[in-house]
Write a protein that holds these residues in place. Sequence first.
Motif, PDB file in Angstrom:
ATOM      1  N   SER A   1       0.849  -1.184   0.000  1.00  0.00           N
ATOM      2  CA  SER A   1       0.000   0.000   0.000  1.00  0.00           C
ATOM      3  C   SER A   1       0.885   1.234   0.000  1.00  0.00           C
ATOM      4  CB  SER A   1      -0.920   0.013   1.223  1.00  0.00           C
ATOM      5  OG  SER A   1      -0.151   0.129   2.408  1.00  0.00           O
ATOM      6  N   ALA A   2       0.311   2.350  -0.391  1.00  0.00           N
ATOM      7  CA  ALA A   2       1.086   3.582  -0.430  1.00  0.00           C
ATOM      8  C   ALA A   2       0.190   4.734  -0.030  1.00  0.00           C
ATOM      9  CB  ALA A   2       1.657   3.806  -1.829  1.00  0.00           C
ATOM     10  N   GLN A   3       0.832   5.850   0.291  1.00  0.00           N
ATOM     11  CA  GLN A   3       0.098   7.078   0.523  1.00  0.00           C
ATOM     12  C   GLN A   3       1.000   8.264   0.274  1.00  0.00           C
ATOM     13  OE1 GLN A   3       0.051   5.997   5.204  1.00  0.00           O
ATOM     14  NE2 GLN A   3      -1.036   7.852   4.714  1.00  0.00           N
ATOM     15  N   GLN A   4       0.377   9.403   0.025  1.00  0.00           N
ATOM     16  CA  GLN A   4       1.104  10.662  -0.146  1.00  0.00           C
ATOM     17  C   GLN A   4       0.560  11.638   0.879  1.00  0.00           C
ATOM     18  OE1 GLN A   4       0.622  12.814  -3.872  1.00  0.00           O
ATOM     19  NE2 GLN A   4       2.684  13.633  -3.743  1.00  0.00           N
ATOM     20  N   PHE A   5       1.453  12.250   1.599  1.00  0.00           N
ATOM     21  CA  PHE A   5       1.090  13.117   2.714  1.00  0.00           C
ATOM     22  C   PHE A   5       0.930  14.563   2.255  1.00  0.00           C
ATOM     23  CE2 PHE A   5       1.498  10.017   6.068  1.00  0.00           C
ATOM     24  CZ  PHE A   5       2.269   9.034   5.467  1.00  0.00           C
ATOM     25  N   PRO A   6       0.347  15.422   3.129  1.00  0.00           N
ATOM     26  CA  PRO A   6       0.153  16.837   2.750  1.00  0.00           C
ATOM     27  C   PRO A   6       1.432  17.553   2.327  1.00  0.00           C
ATOM     28  CG  PRO A   6      -1.190  16.314   4.648  1.00  0.00           C
ATOM     29  CD  PRO A   6      -0.346  15.094   4.387  1.00  0.00           C
ATOM     30  N   ASP A   7       2.579  17.138   2.877  1.00  0.00           N
ATOM     31  CA  ASP A   7       3.835  17.792   2.451  1.00  0.00           C
ATOM     32  C   ASP A   7       4.374  17.160   1.165  1.00  0.00           C
ATOM     33  OD1 ASP A   7       6.316  16.149   4.615  1.00  0.00           O
ATOM     34  OD2 ASP A   7       4.782  15.352   3.270  1.00  0.00           O
ATOM     35  N   LEU A   8       3.617  16.269   0.558  1.00  0.00           N
ATOM     36  CA  LEU A   8       3.856  15.591  -0.727  1.00  0.00           C
ATOM     37  C   LEU A   8       4.847  14.439  -0.658  1.00  0.00           C
ATOM     38  CD1 LEU A   8       3.803  18.647  -3.164  1.00  0.00           C
ATOM     39  CD2 LEU A   8       1.937  17.108  -2.554  1.00  0.00           C
ATOM     40  N   HIS A   9       5.458  14.185   0.489  1.00  0.00           N
ATOM     41  CA  HIS A   9       6.291  12.998   0.537  1.00  0.00           C
ATOM     42  C   HIS A   9       5.387  11.767   0.505  1.00  0.00           C
ATOM     43  CE1 HIS A   9       5.684  12.183   4.918  1.00  0.00           C
ATOM     44  NE2 HIS A   9       6.181  11.001   4.621  1.00  0.00           N
ATOM     45  N   SER A  10       5.959  10.649   0.110  1.00  0.00           N
ATOM     46  CA  SER A  10       5.163   9.442  -0.048  1.00  0.00           C
ATOM     47  C   SER A  10       5.837   8.277   0.666  1.00  0.00           C
ATOM     48  CB  SER A  10       5.007   9.106  -1.544  1.00  0.00           C
ATOM     49  OG  SER A  10       4.265   7.916  -1.733  1.00  0.00           O
ATOM     50  N   GLU A  11       5.029   7.327   1.071  1.00  0.00           N
ATOM     51  CA  GLU A  11       5.531   6.099   1.677  1.00  0.00           C
ATOM     52  C   GLU A  11       4.907   4.894   1.001  1.00  0.00           C
ATOM     53  OE1 GLU A  11       6.366   7.866   6.169  1.00  0.00           O
ATOM     54  OE2 GLU A  11       4.861   6.295   5.890  1.00  0.00           O
ATOM     55  N   LEU A  12       5.724   3.880   0.803  1.00  0.00           N
ATOM     56  CA  LEU A  12       5.272   2.606   0.253  1.00  0.00           C
ATOM     57  C   LEU A  12       5.429   1.567   1.347  1.00  0.00           C
ATOM     58  CD1 LEU A  12       4.358   0.946  -2.283  1.00  0.00           C
ATOM     59  CD2 LEU A  12       6.791   0.551  -2.726  1.00  0.00           C
ATOM     60  N   ASN A  13       4.326   0.954   1.734  1.00  0.00           N
ATOM     61  CA  ASN A  13       4.326  -0.052   2.784  1.00  0.00           C
ATOM     62  C   ASN A  13       4.208  -1.441   2.176  1.00  0.00           C
ATOM     63  OD1 ASN A  13       4.149   1.825   5.146  1.00  0.00           O
ATOM     64  ND2 ASN A  13       2.250   2.382   4.087  1.00  0.00           N
ATOM     65  N   LEU A  14       5.133  -2.309   2.554  1.00  0.00           N
ATOM     66  CA  LEU A  14       5.149  -3.685   2.057  1.00  0.00           C
ATOM     67  C   LEU A  14       4.997  -4.608   3.253  1.00  0.00           C
ATOM     68  CD1 LEU A  14       8.329  -3.329  -0.234  1.00  0.00           C
ATOM     69  CD2 LEU A  14       5.980  -2.701  -0.785  1.00  0.00           C
ATOM     70  N   SER A  15       3.977  -5.465   3.241  1.00  0.00           N
ATOM     71  CA  SER A  15       3.748  -6.325   4.394  1.00  0.00           C
ATOM     72  C   SER A  15       3.749  -7.794   3.996  1.00  0.00           C
ATOM     73  CB  SER A  15       2.423  -5.955   5.064  1.00  0.00           C
ATOM     74  OG  SER A  15       1.361  -6.153   4.158  1.00  0.00           O
ATOM     75  N   SER A  16       3.796  -8.652   5.008  1.00  0.00           N
ATOM     76  CA  SER A  16       3.835 -10.110   4.793  1.00  0.00           C
ATOM     77  C   SER A  16       4.828 -10.458   3.698  1.00  0.00           C
ATOM     78  CB  SER A  16       2.439 -10.628   4.421  1.00  0.00           C
ATOM     79  OG  SER A  16       1.499 -10.304   5.417  1.00  0.00           O
ATOM     80  N   LEU A  17       6.036  -9.940   3.868  1.00  0.00           N
ATOM     81  CA  LEU A  17       7.031 -10.037   2.807  1.00  0.00           C
ATOM     82  C   LEU A  17       7.390 -11.466   2.452  1.00  0.00           C
ATOM     83  CD1 LEU A  17       9.289  -7.034   3.814  1.00  0.00           C
ATOM     84  CD2 LEU A  17       8.041  -7.310   1.656  1.00  0.00           C
ATOM     85  N   GLU A  18       7.606 -11.668   1.151  1.00  0.00           N
ATOM     86  CA  GLU A  18       8.010 -12.960   0.611  1.00  0.00           C
ATOM     87  C   GLU A  18       9.359 -12.806  -0.077  1.00  0.00           C
ATOM     88  OE1 GLU A  18       4.884 -14.074  -2.032  1.00  0.00           O
ATOM     89  OE2 GLU A  18       3.348 -14.123  -0.443  1.00  0.00           O
ATOM     90  N   LEU A  19      10.033 -13.934  -0.297  1.00  0.00           N
ATOM     91  CA  LEU A  19      11.351 -13.889  -0.941  1.00  0.00           C
ATOM     92  C   LEU A  19      11.269 -13.169  -2.291  1.00  0.00           C
ATOM     93  CD1 LEU A  19      12.669 -17.508  -0.231  1.00  0.00           C
ATOM     94  CD2 LEU A  19      13.248 -15.393   0.974  1.00  0.00           C
ATOM     95  N   GLY A  20      10.179 -13.385  -3.010  1.00  0.00           N
ATOM     96  CA  GLY A  20      10.006 -12.796  -4.330  1.00  0.00           C
ATOM     97  C   GLY A  20       9.819 -11.294  -4.338  1.00  0.00           C
ATOM     98  N   ASP A  21       9.657 -10.707  -3.165  1.00  0.00           N
ATOM     99  CA  ASP A  21       9.523  -9.241  -3.091  1.00  0.00           C
ATOM    100  C   ASP A  21      10.876  -8.555  -3.125  1.00  0.00           C
ATOM    101  OD1 ASP A  21       6.871  -9.693  -0.674  1.00  0.00           O
ATOM    102  OD2 ASP A  21       6.751  -9.501  -2.866  1.00  0.00           O
ATOM    103  N   SER A  22      11.950  -9.328  -3.042  1.00  0.00           N
ATOM    104  CA  SER A  22      13.285  -8.745  -3.115  1.00  0.00           C
ATOM    105  C   SER A  22      13.459  -8.070  -4.470  1.00  0.00           C
ATOM    106  CB  SER A  22      14.353  -9.836  -2.941  1.00  0.00           C
ATOM    107  OG  SER A  22      14.277 -10.420  -1.665  1.00  0.00           O
ATOM    108  N   ALA A  23      13.807  -6.802  -4.453  1.00  0.00           N
ATOM    109  CA  ALA A  23      13.902  -6.009  -5.685  1.00  0.00           C
ATOM    110  C   ALA A  23      14.394  -4.621  -5.329  1.00  0.00           C
ATOM    111  CB  ALA A  23      12.529  -5.908  -6.364  1.00  0.00           C
ATOM    112  N   LEU A  24      14.588  -3.824  -6.378  1.00  0.00           N
ATOM    113  CA  LEU A  24      14.824  -2.394  -6.217  1.00  0.00           C
ATOM    114  C   LEU A  24      13.489  -1.680  -6.336  1.00  0.00           C
ATOM    115  CD1 LEU A  24      18.011  -1.609  -8.323  1.00  0.00           C
ATOM    116  CD2 LEU A  24      17.600  -0.788  -6.017  1.00  0.00           C
TER     117      LEU A  24
END
Lengths: 110, 116
Positions: free
Chosen positions: B65-88
């Motif tokens: 999931s992701a969100q963008q805050f009022p100051d325009l910065h953004s966060e990407l949340n990754l949960s229940s991580l799996e080996l296949g999520d390894s990436a850039l």
Amino acid sequence: EDQVTQSPEALRLQEGESSSLNCSYTVSGLRGLFWYRQDPGKGPEFLFTLYSAGEEKEKERLKATLTKKESFLHITAPKPEDSATYLCAVRRYNTDKLIFGTGTRLQVFP
Amino acid sequence: DSGVTQTPKHLITATGQRVTLRCSPRSGDLSVYWYQQSLDQGLQFLIQYYNGEERAKGNILERFSAQQFPDLHSELNLSSLELGDSALYFCASSLPGGPLGNSPLHFGNGTRLTVT
């Protein structure tokens, strides 16, 4: 479905040996075609935007051209510092996102 | 320097865990995009935010999931991580679009996620 195909996957050149990289695309309503350069461990760096068939853009040893089905990135007399992965991307009308090809990995040897 | 800042640069975590990636866009850019780059698939679009609102969604997993805050910065949340999520994971930003706008995306240097 929008698609971008780049060839070759990898290219090895001698310093000074000119060549071209190809980007073929299928997109409904092309709004722009973009070229990027990516160095290992870095984010893609913007090079050019092309908007319509027949357009050309140049920057140092690089020249990008566009037709209705493909784009070429011509590299004239390359130097070792031109070694990088070159990425092509398209943007269709009514969207902002870019759809990328898998890139051409260029190595230039002295 | 593109002006897009991503933190952290590297992240090593275990399967099943949750992580948060952060992105600060270039000054003046209202759109933020998240992309995933793995060796075999190239750059894959995940999601776009424009001025705090979700604008477009790509092949983003439900665990992400992701969100963008009022100051325009953004966060990407990754949960229940799996080996296949390894990436850039790359963040990019651009100027506002619209009918006459066709500005390029400017990318940060990414967060390398390794799931062990």
